[in-house]
Design a protein around this motif. Structure first.
Motif, short mmCIF file in Angstrom:
data_model
loop_
_atom_site.label_atom_id
_atom_site.label_comp_id
_atom_site.label_asym_id
_atom_site.label_seq_id
_atom_site.Cartn_x
_atom_site.Cartn_y
_atom_site.Cartn_z
N PRO A 37 35.90 -65.36 -49.18
CA PRO A 37 35.50 -65.56 -50.57
C PRO A 37 34.31 -66.51 -50.73
N VAL A 38 34.20 -67.50 -49.85
CA VAL A 38 33.06 -68.41 -49.95
C VAL A 38 31.77 -67.67 -49.64
N GLY A 39 31.81 -66.80 -48.64
CA GLY A 39 30.62 -66.00 -48.32
C GLY A 39 30.23 -65.08 -49.46
N LEU A 40 31.20 -64.54 -50.17
CA LEU A 40 30.89 -63.70 -51.32
C LEU A 40 30.33 -64.52 -52.48
N MET A 41 30.82 -65.74 -52.64
CA MET A 41 30.33 -66.58 -53.74
C MET A 41 28.89 -67.03 -53.53
N VAL A 42 28.53 -67.35 -52.30
CA VAL A 42 27.17 -67.84 -52.05
C VAL A 42 26.22 -66.70 -51.67
N ASP A 43 26.72 -65.48 -51.67
CA ASP A 43 25.90 -64.28 -51.47
C ASP A 43 25.16 -64.28 -50.14
N VAL A 44 25.92 -64.43 -49.06
CA VAL A 44 25.35 -64.29 -47.72
C VAL A 44 25.80 -62.96 -47.15
N SER A 45 25.06 -62.47 -46.18
CA SER A 45 25.42 -61.20 -45.57
C SER A 45 26.68 -61.37 -44.71
N LEU A 46 27.29 -60.26 -44.38
CA LEU A 46 28.51 -60.30 -43.57
C LEU A 46 28.22 -60.88 -42.19
N LEU A 47 27.10 -60.50 -41.61
CA LEU A 47 26.74 -61.00 -40.28
C LEU A 47 26.48 -62.50 -40.30
N GLU A 48 25.81 -62.97 -41.34
CA GLU A 48 25.56 -64.42 -41.48
C GLU A 48 26.87 -65.18 -41.71
N GLY A 49 27.77 -64.62 -42.47
CA GLY A 49 29.07 -65.25 -42.70
C GLY A 49 29.90 -65.33 -41.43
N LEU A 50 29.88 -64.29 -40.63
CA LEU A 50 30.61 -64.31 -39.37
C LEU A 50 30.00 -65.31 -38.40
N LYS A 51 28.68 -65.40 -38.39
CA LYS A 51 28.01 -66.38 -37.53
C LYS A 51 28.41 -67.79 -37.94
N ASN A 52 28.44 -68.05 -39.23
CA ASN A 52 28.85 -69.37 -39.71
C ASN A 52 30.30 -69.67 -39.37
N LEU A 53 31.16 -68.67 -39.46
CA LEU A 53 32.57 -68.84 -39.12
C LEU A 53 32.75 -69.16 -37.64
N VAL A 54 32.03 -68.47 -36.79
CA VAL A 54 32.12 -68.73 -35.35
C VAL A 54 31.61 -70.13 -35.02
N LEU A 55 30.50 -70.52 -35.62
CA LEU A 55 29.96 -71.86 -35.37
C LEU A 55 30.92 -72.95 -35.86
N ALA A 56 31.56 -72.72 -37.00
CA ALA A 56 32.51 -73.70 -37.52
C ALA A 56 33.75 -73.77 -36.62
N ALA A 57 34.19 -72.64 -36.09
CA ALA A 57 35.34 -72.64 -35.19
C ALA A 57 35.01 -73.35 -33.88
N VAL A 58 33.80 -73.15 -33.38
CA VAL A 58 33.38 -73.84 -32.16
C VAL A 58 33.29 -75.34 -32.40
N ALA A 59 32.75 -75.74 -33.56
CA ALA A 59 32.67 -77.16 -33.90
C ALA A 59 34.06 -77.77 -34.03
N LEU A 60 35.00 -77.03 -34.59
CA LEU A 60 36.38 -77.50 -34.71
C LEU A 60 37.00 -77.72 -33.33
N GLN A 61 36.78 -76.80 -32.43
CA GLN A 61 37.35 -76.93 -31.09
C GLN A 61 36.66 -78.04 -30.30
N ALA A 62 35.36 -78.20 -30.47
CA ALA A 62 34.66 -79.29 -29.80
C ALA A 62 35.13 -80.64 -30.33
N GLY A 63 35.36 -80.73 -31.63
CA GLY A 63 35.89 -81.95 -32.20
C GLY A 63 37.30 -82.23 -31.71
N TYR A 64 38.11 -81.18 -31.56
CA TYR A 64 39.46 -81.37 -31.01
C TYR A 64 39.38 -81.91 -29.59
N LEU A 65 38.48 -81.37 -28.79
CA LEU A 65 38.32 -81.84 -27.42
C LEU A 65 37.87 -83.29 -27.39
#
Length: 91
Positions: A37-65
């Motif tokens: 829903p956030v990607g739909l609200m800010v009007d980003v493409s699906l590919l850009e939204g998935l890229k942002n999701l992957v980067l956020a997940a990697v940052a979450l895991q790096a922070g956990y480490l």
């Protein structure tokens, strides 16, 4: 996007100090569900939204480490002080 990555890293660091690694799976799932829903609200493409999701997940895991390493480093330093033997200089 930078703010989201910093927030994900700090969230992972806090979780790394308190919880086991299994907490990352539900949190990543919640992030994925919130990204749609956030990607739909800010009007980003699906590919850009998935890229942002992957980067956020990697940052979450790096922070956990980072948080987990900090927890173990602090515990090792504390154990070194608690179990230190006095040096016997007189023979």
């Amino acid at each position: 996007m930078t703010e989201v990555l910093i927030f994900s890293f700090l969230t992972g660091a806090v979780l790394g100090q308190r919880f086991r690694v299994l907490v990352l799976l539900p949190l990543t799932l919640v992030m994925g569900l919130a990204a749609i829903p956030v990607g739909l609200m800010v009007d980003v493409s699906l590919l850009e939204g998935l890229k942002n999701l992957v980067l956020a997940a990697v940052a979450l895991q790096a922070g956990y480490l980072f948080g987990s390493a900090a927890r173990f480093g602090l515990a090792a330093a504390r154990a070194g002080r608690v179990f230190a033997r006095p040096v016997n200089t007189v023979r």
